[in-house]
Write an enzyme that holds these catalytic residues in place. Structure first.
Site, PDB file in Angstrom:
ATOM      1  N   GLU A 131       0.795  -1.224   0.000  1.00  0.00           N
ATOM      2  CA  GLU A 131       0.000   0.000   0.000  1.00  0.00           C
ATOM      3  C   GLU A 131       0.838   1.291   0.000  1.00  0.00           C
ATOM      4  O   GLU A 131       0.803   2.086   0.962  1.00  0.00           O
ATOM      5  CB  GLU A 131      -0.944  -0.001   1.189  1.00  0.00           C
ATOM      6  CG  GLU A 131      -1.894  -1.158   1.177  1.00  0.00           C
ATOM      7  CD  GLU A 131      -3.049  -0.985   2.140  1.00  0.00           C
ATOM      8  OE1 GLU A 131      -3.045  -0.022   2.910  1.00  0.00           O
ATOM      9  OE2 GLU A 131      -3.959  -1.815   2.098  1.00  0.00           O
ATOM     10  N   GLU A 147      -5.788  -8.324   0.765  1.00  0.00           N
ATOM     11  CA  GLU A 147      -6.373  -7.886   2.036  1.00  0.00           C
ATOM     12  C   GLU A 147      -7.836  -7.521   1.868  1.00  0.00           C
ATOM     13  O   GLU A 147      -8.179  -6.778   0.950  1.00  0.00           O
ATOM     14  CB  GLU A 147      -5.662  -6.651   2.601  1.00  0.00           C
ATOM     15  CG  GLU A 147      -4.339  -6.920   3.235  1.00  0.00           C
ATOM     16  CD  GLU A 147      -3.758  -5.686   3.902  1.00  0.00           C
ATOM     17  OE1 GLU A 147      -4.533  -4.795   4.302  1.00  0.00           O
ATOM     18  OE2 GLU A 147      -2.524  -5.594   3.995  1.00  0.00           O
TER      19      GLU A 147
END
Ligand code: GCO
Length: 454
Positions: free
Chosen positions: A169, A356
């Site tokens: 991320e 995720e």
């Protein structure tokens, strides 16, 4: 709507769980590990909920054997975890800490012994503090630092680890850590955000190229946070606000990686990235990843805001909308995963893995159980949305639940619980939640797909 069963996803679909070093390991200064920016940041008063920190976290460093046995018992065959750069290179470069290498060798070997494939994330936010003192992600030298670190990891673990992710991320660690200052290292402003963006985008591709050069049969990916963003109204200025936030939050790092360059046209402030670019950089940004990790949790509603610089937009909090909300304050909206798979499917990436997705609740332990039916329902609805995308031909080939065990949730500390396994932080006792038991049935016994939703 019928319940998805694991057989609907085919026999090659990857089912797994995701974790991260700083959030689960603990042992923050044990066996030669150097301090990371998160060790430093969490020890500053007022940064973290109740001034909590990951010094001990879930004590995975000492409990990995029994934790991995629980994971195997739940039927998972894939375990995503990250390497602590400062555990391997305490000063960030040069001197390797043999005890750090040894720890990850033990984790990898234990996984393989239990029939679990290790999926490694090279960087999940915990930069060595020694490198931060030299500017961290704002210093272009990080290209060399990161490649040195990556090479040590591939040479140490590449003989047994096939699946690699370069970054976790980058939008979050550059934005929250270098523009807003609410994550480590607590930097603010465009003067830090812009160089961090560009250096992370370069490390994303340079790291991929390096792993490929050293491990010819590796499956190489990287992960992106993303949220389904809708305009608050049909007014043109809200629609344009949603486009600008979608550009910043969802496109900023995937588009250079797939050869489209930075999405400057829809967010002009990004043109200032040129201040940090060398002539060869543009050509070095793309890399043909074997997969991209999609990390989605919610939907956001965007509206025009004169007062927000550069993006002229803000997000309406879920708490201010009449919607169900998680313990993170995010809207509970399983459909968002479908829209994100459709969005990233447009980039014609070889494979999409949901690395995720999960739901944070205020789980309560009662009489030795955690009854988290709302998490089971969320997972079911989400998997149906994944199936919906697959049936439309979008190449989604895996789902990793965030997360295996309740753990340290960054600025929110230990308050939100995402795990399939409850962690009683008072004594580190593990209790499999009802959602973990559901997963075991789902994967192992393949629930009949005529079971109705609750
Ligand atoms: C992230 C990180 C995880 C978080 C999880 C829940 O996406 O922020 O990858 O470390 O804990 O996503 O917020």
């Amino acid at each position: 709507m019928s319940l998805p069963s694991s057989e609907h996803f085919g026999s090659t679909f990857h089912w797994g769980v995701s974790t991260a070093a700083y959030q689960i390991e603990g042992a923050h200064e044990e066996d030669g590990k150097g301090p990371s920016i998160w060790d430093h940041f969490t020890h500053q008063k007022g940064r973290i909920y109740l001034n909590q920190n990951g010094d001990q976290a879930c004590d995975f460093y000492h409990r990995y054997n029994s934790d991995l046995e629980i994971l195997a018992d739940l039927g998972f065959r894939n375990f995503r975890f990250s390497l602590s750069w400062a555990r391997i290179l305490p000063q960030g470069t040069k001197m390797v800490n043999a005890a750090g290498i040894d720890f990850y060798n033990r984790v990898i070997d234990r996984c393989l012994l239990l029939g679990i494939q290790p999926w490694i994330t090279l960087y999940h936010w915990d930069l060595p503090l020694a490198l931060q003192k030299k500017g961290g992600w704002t210093n272009r030298d990080i290209l060399d630092w990161f490649q040195e670190y990556t090479s040590i990891c591939t040479r140490s673990f590449g003989d047994r680890v096939r699946h690699w992710m370069i970054l976790n991320e980058p939008m979050v660690f550059t934005g929250a850590g270098h523009f807003l200052g609410v994550h480590a290292p607590g930097m603010k402003g465009l003067k830090n955000f812009l160089p961090a963006i560009h250096h992370a985008a370069l490390c994303q591709s340079l790291g991929g190229r390096l792993v490929r050069s050293e491990l010819s049969d590796a499956s190489i990916g990287t992960t992106f946070s993303c949220s389904y963003i809708e305009p608050a109204s049909s007014r043109e200025r809200d629609k344009q606000a949603a486009i600008r936030l979608d550009t910043l939050l969802n496109r900023l790092f995937v588009e250079p990686a797939v050869g489209l360059g930075y999405p400057v046209a829809d967010l002009p402030v990004l043109k200032r990235l040129e201040e940090y670019m060398n002539p060869a950089d543009e050509a070095n940004l793309p890399f043909d990843f074997d997969f991209v990790g999609i990390q989605n949790y919610t939907r956001e509603i965007a509206r025009y805001s004169y007062w927000v610089p550069f993006v002229k937009a803000n997000l309406i909090k879920a708490a201010d909308r009449d919607v169900p909300v998680s313990a993170m304050g995010w809207e509970i909206y399983p459909e968002s995963i479908y829209y994100m798979l459709r969005k990233f499917g447009q980039y014609h990436i070889k494979s999409l893995i949901i690395t995720e997705n999960g739901l944070a609740l205020n789980d309560r332990l009662s009489e030795g159980k955690v009854q988290d039916q709302s998490r089971v329902d969320y997972i079911r609805h989400t998997l149906n949305q994944v199936l919906r995308a697959r049936r439309q031909g979008i190449p989604v080939d895996g789902y990793f639940y965030w997360t295996f065990i309740d753990n340290f949730e960054w600025a929110e500390g230990f308050y939100p619980r995402f795990g399939l396994v409850y962690n009683d932080y008072k004594n580190q006792k593990r209790v499999i939640k009802d959602s973990g038991l559901w997963w075991r049935r789902f994967i192992r016994d393949q629930i009949s797909h005529n079971e109705n939703f609750i």
